[in-house]
Motif scaffolding. Structure first.
Motif, PDB file in Angstrom:
ATOM      1  N   PRO A   1       1.359  -0.908  -0.137  1.00 17.18           N
ATOM      2  CA  PRO A   1      -0.180   0.038   0.114  1.00 17.18           C
ATOM      3  C   PRO A   1       0.969   0.866  -0.278  1.00 17.18           C
ATOM      4  O   PRO A   1       1.441   1.018   0.489  1.00 17.18           O
ATOM      5  CB  PRO A   1      -1.272   0.022   1.571  1.00 17.18           C
ATOM      6  CG  PRO A   1      -1.047  -1.405   1.914  1.00 17.18           C
ATOM      7  CD  PRO A   1       0.410  -2.331   1.392  1.00 17.18           C
ATOM      8  N   ASP A   2      -0.032   2.351  -0.491  1.00 12.90           N
ATOM      9  CA  ASP A   2       0.793   3.776  -1.150  1.00 12.90           C
ATOM     10  C   ASP A   2       0.457   4.740  -0.936  1.00 12.90           C
ATOM     11  O   ASP A   2      -0.533   5.035  -1.386  1.00 12.90           O
ATOM     12  CB  ASP A   2       2.099   3.364  -1.989  1.00 12.90           C
ATOM     13  CG  ASP A   2       2.331   4.437  -2.562  1.00 12.90           C
ATOM     14  OD1 ASP A   2       2.545   5.832  -1.157  1.00 12.90           O
ATOM     15  OD2 ASP A   2       3.416   4.662  -3.186  1.00 12.90           O
ATOM     16  N   VAL A   3       0.330   5.523   0.206  1.00 11.04           N
ATOM     17  CA  VAL A   3      -1.075   5.832   0.555  1.00 11.04           C
ATOM     18  C   VAL A   3      -1.080   7.715   0.177  1.00 11.04           C
ATOM     19  O   VAL A   3      -1.585   7.683  -0.732  1.00 11.04           O
ATOM     20  CB  VAL A   3      -1.335   5.945   2.401  1.00 11.04           C
ATOM     21  CG1 VAL A   3      -2.282   7.285   2.753  1.00 11.04           C
ATOM     22  CG2 VAL A   3      -2.048   5.098   2.425  1.00 11.04           C
ATOM     23  N   GLY A   4       0.572   7.752  -0.060  1.00 11.42           N
ATOM     24  CA  GLY A   4       0.904   8.810  -0.757  1.00 11.42           C
ATOM     25  C   GLY A   4       0.414   9.067  -1.656  1.00 11.42           C
ATOM     26  O   GLY A   4      -0.287  10.052  -2.246  1.00 11.42           O
ATOM     27  N   ALA A   5       0.939   8.050  -2.601  1.00  9.71           N
ATOM     28  CA  ALA A   5       0.705   8.038  -3.830  1.00  9.71           C
ATOM     29  C   ALA A   5      -0.860   8.363  -3.983  1.00  9.71           C
ATOM     30  O   ALA A   5      -1.496   9.031  -4.969  1.00  9.71           O
ATOM     31  CB  ALA A   5       1.164   6.649  -4.581  1.00  9.71           C
ATOM     32  N   ALA A   6      -1.663   7.354  -3.357  1.00 10.21           N
ATOM     33  CA  ALA A   6      -3.013   7.602  -3.040  1.00 10.21           C
ATOM     34  C   ALA A   6      -3.713   8.582  -3.261  1.00 10.21           C
ATOM     35  O   ALA A   6      -4.764   9.647  -4.098  1.00 10.21           O
ATOM     36  CB  ALA A   6      -3.635   6.632  -2.548  1.00 10.21           C
ATOM     37  N   ALA A   7      -2.942   9.841  -2.500  1.00 14.86           N
ATOM     38  CA  ALA A   7      -3.532  10.865  -2.066  1.00 14.86           C
ATOM     39  C   ALA A   7      -2.920  11.760  -2.787  1.00 14.86           C
ATOM     40  O   ALA A   7      -4.182  12.963  -2.895  1.00 14.86           O
ATOM     41  CB  ALA A   7      -3.303  10.938  -0.666  1.00 14.86           C
ATOM     42  N   ILE A   8      -3.334  11.881  -3.215  1.00 14.01           N
ATOM     43  CA  ILE A   8      -2.011  12.281  -4.463  1.00 14.01           C
ATOM     44  C   ILE A   8      -3.691  12.318  -5.861  1.00 14.01           C
ATOM     45  O   ILE A   8      -3.828  13.243  -6.250  1.00 14.01           O
ATOM     46  CB  ILE A   8      -0.692  12.249  -5.849  1.00 14.01           C
ATOM     47  CG1 ILE A   8       0.155  12.321  -5.254  1.00 14.01           C
ATOM     48  CG2 ILE A   8      -1.116  13.407  -6.919  1.00 14.01           C
ATOM     49  CD1 ILE A   8       1.985  12.265  -5.532  1.00 14.01           C
ATOM     50  N   TYR A   9      -4.197  11.241  -5.899  1.00 21.39           N
ATOM     51  CA  TYR A   9      -5.143  11.219  -7.124  1.00 21.39           C
ATOM     52  C   TYR A   9      -6.343  11.662  -6.151  1.00 21.39           C
ATOM     53  O   TYR A   9      -7.499  13.074  -7.466  1.00 21.39           O
ATOM     54  CB  TYR A   9      -5.798  10.054  -7.018  1.00 21.39           C
ATOM     55  CG  TYR A   9      -4.812   8.971  -8.083  1.00 21.39           C
ATOM     56  CD1 TYR A   9      -5.363   8.683  -9.197  1.00 21.39           C
ATOM     57  CD2 TYR A   9      -3.782   8.860  -7.099  1.00 21.39           C
ATOM     58  CE1 TYR A   9      -4.718   8.801 -10.158  1.00 21.39           C
ATOM     59  CE2 TYR A   9      -2.682   8.101  -9.052  1.00 21.39           C
ATOM     60  CZ  TYR A   9      -3.432   8.561 -10.043  1.00 21.39           C
ATOM     61  OH  TYR A   9      -2.718   7.596 -11.386  1.00 21.39           O
ATOM     62  N   GLY A  10      -6.435  12.375  -4.459  1.00 22.37           N
ATOM     63  CA  GLY A  10      -7.703  13.030  -4.476  1.00 22.37           C
ATOM     64  C   GLY A  10      -7.353  14.651  -3.861  1.00 22.37           C
ATOM     65  O   GLY A  10      -7.956  14.660  -4.302  1.00 22.37           O
ATOM     66  N   LEU A  11      -6.308  14.881  -3.796  1.00 22.58           N
ATOM     67  CA  LEU A  11      -5.682  15.895  -4.002  1.00 22.58           C
ATOM     68  C   LEU A  11      -6.223  16.429  -5.657  1.00 22.58           C
ATOM     69  O   LEU A  11      -6.464  17.450  -6.113  1.00 22.58           O
ATOM     70  CB  LEU A  11      -4.259  15.925  -3.291  1.00 22.58           C
ATOM     71  CG  LEU A  11      -3.607  17.941  -2.836  1.00 22.58           C
ATOM     72  CD1 LEU A  11      -4.907  17.752  -2.599  1.00 22.58           C
ATOM     73  CD2 LEU A  11      -2.270  17.614  -3.400  1.00 22.58           C
ATOM     74  N   LEU A  12      -5.882  15.595  -6.450  1.00 20.79           N
ATOM     75  CA  LEU A  12      -6.088  16.854  -8.266  1.00 20.79           C
ATOM     76  C   LEU A  12      -7.512  16.474  -8.204  1.00 20.79           C
ATOM     77  O   LEU A  12      -7.977  17.000  -8.740  1.00 20.79           O
ATOM     78  CB  LEU A  12      -5.781  15.572  -9.154  1.00 20.79           C
ATOM     79  CG  LEU A  12      -4.293  15.690  -8.741  1.00 20.79           C
ATOM     80  CD1 LEU A  12      -3.299  14.538  -9.902  1.00 20.79           C
ATOM     81  CD2 LEU A  12      -3.726  16.998  -9.049  1.00 20.79           C
ATOM     82  N   MET A  13      -8.389  15.366  -7.811  1.00 20.81           N
ATOM     83  CA  MET A  13     -10.233  15.383  -7.473  1.00 20.81           C
ATOM     84  C   MET A  13     -11.096  16.122  -6.865  1.00 20.81           C
ATOM     85  O   MET A  13     -11.447  17.290  -7.588  1.00 20.81           O
ATOM     86  CB  MET A  13     -10.843  14.066  -7.434  1.00 20.81           C
ATOM     87  CG  MET A  13     -10.151  12.919  -7.806  1.00 20.81           C
ATOM     88  SD  MET A  13     -10.601  11.209  -7.119  1.00 20.81           S
ATOM     89  CE  MET A  13     -12.025  11.955  -7.088  1.00 20.81           C
TER      90      MET A  13
END
Length: 567
Positions: free
Chosen positions: A251-263
């Motif tokens: 799991p890579d929460v940081g990489a997932a967070a970038i998608y959430g931030l861009l949305m």
């Protein structure tokens, strides 16, 4: 006197406390996600890094996923929004057959959650075993219709969003005085010219707010993206967040967070554009007087085409998926519906005999009951304080209560994973309850505001003049008059809780199973009958709740404005 003229020290303290609570609920999730994108934990130490951004912007897949998500949301918003607005106008303003029944018929497709709508259409238009493909096998080549495609995703998501769009536009048009449309038609303009030059410009501010909401729902859509897009390797941002944060081997929460931030950034841009247009657009504003019964516009033979098109959408979005769910839950093959097949109830027996499924059902109901109660319990005092606030404070609260609409559910869930990873409530029902409340409490505040605004301020002043304090006025005036609206809001929020799919997948674990996890696991195992039972249970639990909520809203409207006149 205005409501804030009578506020005292305790009211100001409560306003500050409420404003701080809103900031905590709304802003903290976004800040946690932002922090997660620039920090990483290596060998037990927290380090500042921009590696997640470098990896994201140097991979072609990142641009494809974000671009596909925005395109998907834009197309579904255009289709569902256009259909919702057009049919709401036809229902209220024209002589289309069955127009008065449309607002009731739209309840049927609204009852079908997007997850079960996607699963039903997967069974109908599967390229190899779908019933519709079997029926058309003599006309079209095998697998000609494929629901596991981008166009299939758009089709199903548009069907799922159409009931919401219709409901919002119907409510907005019903509250709009048709005097300008009558004047335009009386001046010689045709029905369609009146629609184009009067109705559309006049509805533009409200239409933009509804379009923004539909666009946000499209961005955070997970159900259709997971069940129809992921099997065909058509990844969307919401799916990528789940894969990176929970399902990946590493799991890579940081990489997932970038998608959430861009949305979030994309949505905030649209909200900003909407606010600017809303402030500048003052065309065709009319002081609302007493509404009168207008003569329906005659649209000729097109009225039959319009009526047939609407009820076809009702069949495709509601009746057909429900029929598929019922048939599968009773183990009746879809290709044998034309002949009698005795129903079998062992899938229902499994749901109620299996310990894990029973626990999932109990947890789902408990979360719905507790979440709806907490949301209304916090929403009422916060909405009341909003009415007491001064103009500047009120605008700040208004912005804060709007922001949760633009926070995707995947982003909120991701923030909670980060915040409570090492706490006692991680992986429990309590974290799920907290996540749901963060998502819907601001919605509850805005909904309760509408209920309280319909109560005449003179009643509060009369109570104060007669010696009643603030608490007594709330208990004797506001609560009795607002109770039908509060109960209707509670019922609708309960249905929202039990129908939610994406947030539980991020937050729930095997120790805190809910309906969404059960559906997710059984569909992956190929147990379509068990999945169908879950869908049928959700639909038939939601039906009486939504019916009672609609009745309460109608009673509230008549109590506030009086029964509709015949003239």
């Amino acid at each position: 006197m205005r409501p804030h003229d009578s506020t005292g020290l305790m009211t100001r303290i409560a306003l500050i406390f409420g404003f701080g609570l809103l900031c905590l609920v709304v802003l903290v999730p976004s800040l946690l996600v932002l922090i997660q994108t620039v920090f990483s934990v290596q060998e037990g130490a927290i380090q500042l890094t921009f590696g997640h951004y470098i990896d994201f912007f140097t991979q072609i897949d990142s641009y494809l996923i974000v671009g596909r998500t925005i395109l998907f949301s834009a197309i579904t918003t255009a289709l569902a929004g256009t259909a919702g607005f057009l049919f709401a106008w036809l229902s209220l303003r024209t002589n289309v057959p069955g127009g008065k029944f449309m607002v009731i018929a739209i309840t049927l497709p609204y009852l079908i959650p997007a997850s079960f709508g996607a699963l039903s259409w997967a069974l109908l238009i599967d390229p190899f075993s779908g019933l519709i493909n079997q029926w058309l096998s003599h006309v079209l080549p095998a697998g000609a219709l494929n629901i596991y495609s981008f166009s299939g995703m758009v089709f199903v998501e548009s069907l799922c969003s159409f009931p919401l769009a219709f409901t919002f536009f119907y409510a907005s048009l019903a509250a709009t005085d048709p005097v300008l449309e009558e004047a335009s038609h009386a001046s010689g303009a045709s029905v369609w010219e009146t629609f184009r030059r009067v109705t559309i410009p006049r509805m533009l501010p409200n239409a933009l707010s509804i379009v923004v909401l539909l666009f946000i729902l499209g961005l955070e859509s997970f159900d259709v993206a997971w069940f129809l897009g992921y099997p065909a390797d058509i990844k969307m941002a919401s799916v990528e967040i789940l894969l990176l944060a929970r399902i990946s081997d590493q799991p890579d929460v940081g990489a997932a967070a970038i998608y959430g931030l861009l949305m979030l950034i994309v949505v905030l841009i649209f909200v900003r554009l909407y606010r600017r247009v809303l402030m500048q657009d003052r065309r065709l504003i009319v002081k609302k007087g007493k509404l009168y019964r207008h003569s329906p516009f005659d649209i000729g033979r097109l009225r039959w085409v319009a009526s047939a098109a609407f009820y076809l959408l009702i069949v495709l979005g509601g009746a057909l998926p429900l029929l598929v769910l019922l048939a599968n839950s009773l183990d009746i093959p879809l290709d044998s519906l034309s002949r009698y097949e005795s129903p079998r109830f062992y899938y229902y027996q499994w749901v109620f005999d299996n310990d894990e499924s029973v626990q999932a059902l109990v947890n789902t109901v408990l979360i719905g009951l507790g979440g709806a109660t907490i949301a209304i319990g916090l929403g009422f005092p916060m909405a009341f304080l909003f009415l007491k606030a001064k103009q500047g404070f009120r605008q700040a609260i208004d912005y804060l209560t709007f922001l949760p609409f633009v926070l995707p559910a995947s982003l909120s869930g991701l923030a909670l994973l980060v915040a409570f990873e090492r706490t006692a409530i991680y992986g429990t029902v309590w974290l799920l309850l907290l996540g749901f409340c963060i998502k819907v409490v601001p919605f509850s505040i805005r909904n309760v505001q509408g209920v309280l605004l319909q109560i005449d301020h003179d009643l509060e002043l009369a109570s104060m003049t007669a010696g009643g304090g603030l608490l007594r006025t709330i208990r004797r005036i506001f609560l009795p008059l607002a109770s039908p609206g509060l109960l209707a809001s509670w019922l609708l929020l309960f249905t929202v809780f039990i129908r939610q799919f994406s947030l539980p997948l991020l937050l729930a674990t095997s120790d805190s199973p809910v309906m969404s996890n059960l559906v997710f696991r059984e569909w992956a195992a190929g147990n379509t009958g068990r999945v169908a039972v879950c869908g049928v249970l959700v639909v038939f639990v939601s039906l009486p709740l939504i019916a009672v909520a609609r009745w309460l809203n109608r009673q509230k409207s008549e109590a506030t404005t009086g029964p509709k006149s015949r003239y």
